[in-house]
Scaffold this active site. Structure first.
Site, PDB file in Angstrom:
ATOM      1  N   ARG A   1       1.266   7.460   6.193  1.00  0.00           N
ATOM      2  CA  ARG A   1       0.474   6.588   7.069  1.00  0.00           C
ATOM      3  C   ARG A   1      -0.973   7.061   7.177  1.00  0.00           C
ATOM      4  NH1 ARG A   1       2.900   2.712  10.696  1.00  0.00           N
ATOM      5  NH2 ARG A   1       1.223   1.687  11.849  1.00  0.00           N
TER       6      ARG A   1
ATOM      7  N   HIS B   1      -2.672   6.028   4.041  1.00  0.00           N
ATOM      8  CA  HIS B   1      -2.905   4.585   4.106  1.00  0.00           C
ATOM      9  C   HIS B   1      -4.140   4.273   4.948  1.00  0.00           C
ATOM     10  CE1 HIS B   1      -2.332   0.605   6.110  1.00  0.00           C
ATOM     11  NE2 HIS B   1      -2.127   0.242   4.856  1.00  0.00           N
TER      12      HIS B   1
ATOM     13  N   SER C   1       0.833  -1.209   0.000  1.00  0.00           N
ATOM     14  CA  SER C   1       0.000   0.000   0.000  1.00  0.00           C
ATOM     15  C   SER C   1       0.865   1.256   0.000  1.00  0.00           C
ATOM     16  CB  SER C   1      -0.913   0.000   1.230  1.00  0.00           C
ATOM     17  OG  SER C   1      -1.794  -1.094   1.199  1.00  0.00           O
TER      18      SER C   1
END
Length: 200
Positions: free
Chosen positions: A35, A38, A12
């Site tokens: 992050r 994500h 990812s």
């Protein structure tokens, strides 16, 4: 200590890298932005996340020193508890759980936040849900020389959310915030988790 990364998360992150392409973030800033994207699959966060100067280095030191972490709600705690336990084991205190009853004219989270401030004024403060608590936090900062380690300001919604983030931006404390209406407990947790990974 290098924390393991799940293969699906690694894949990812590679997709995010390709889609973002060139950027002007530092490596630490990008780790946080990556992050959050994500967690949310929302690339707009690359424009919304703001960093005060030196906040990442300050945050790393605070986490490594086992500074207590104050979260506004339990969902943020749930999102960070695993990595905190695996690493520095900082105490985590949830503001709303510190206030069984709200003070007159205040929410329970705001009431609990004020209680946490009195006990742990130099803590790490993480807001993912409650703009009233973030506003109360910013108001308290106006009248004290004691400064928290750093703050994450990412409440989500429509009422007082943008105003609370503007109030945080006007303070001098080290901070990472999500401008605009977007944010939420998963976003706040993702920011802190990224900082924990950077601290290891």
């Amino acid at each position: 200590m290098k924390l393991p990364i799940h293969p699906i998360m690694e894949q990812s992150f590679a997709v995010i890298d390709r889609e973002i392409g060139e950027h002007k973030f530092t490596s630490g800033e990008y780790a946080i932005v990556q992050r959050v994207i994500h967690t949310t699959a929302d690339f707009e966060f690359a424009q919304l996340i703001k960093f005060s100067p030196g906040v990442i280095e300050t945050a790393i030191a605070a986490l490594q020193n086992k500074t207590p972490i104050i979260t506004d709600v339990g969902m943020v705690r749930q999102g960070i508890a695993n990595l905190v336990a695996q690493t520095f084991n900082n105490p985590i205190i949830v503001a709303v759980e510190e206030a069984p009853v709200a003070l007159p004219g205040k929410t329970r989270t705001e009431t609990g936040l004020l209680s946490c401030w009195r006990k742990f004024p130099e803590a790490i403060f993480v807001f993912g849900n409650a703009p009233t608590a973030l506003l109360a936090f910013c108001e308290v900062l106006k009248n004290t020389s004691v400064k928290p380690a750093f703050a994450i300001g990412a409440p989500v919604g429509f009422i007082s959310v943008v105003e609370s983030k503007h109030a945080l931006a006007k303070t001098s404390i080290p901070q990472i915030r999500v401008d605009g209406r977007k944010g939420g407990s998963p976003v706040a947790a993702a920011i802190l988790n990224a900082l924990i990974v950077l601290s290891c």
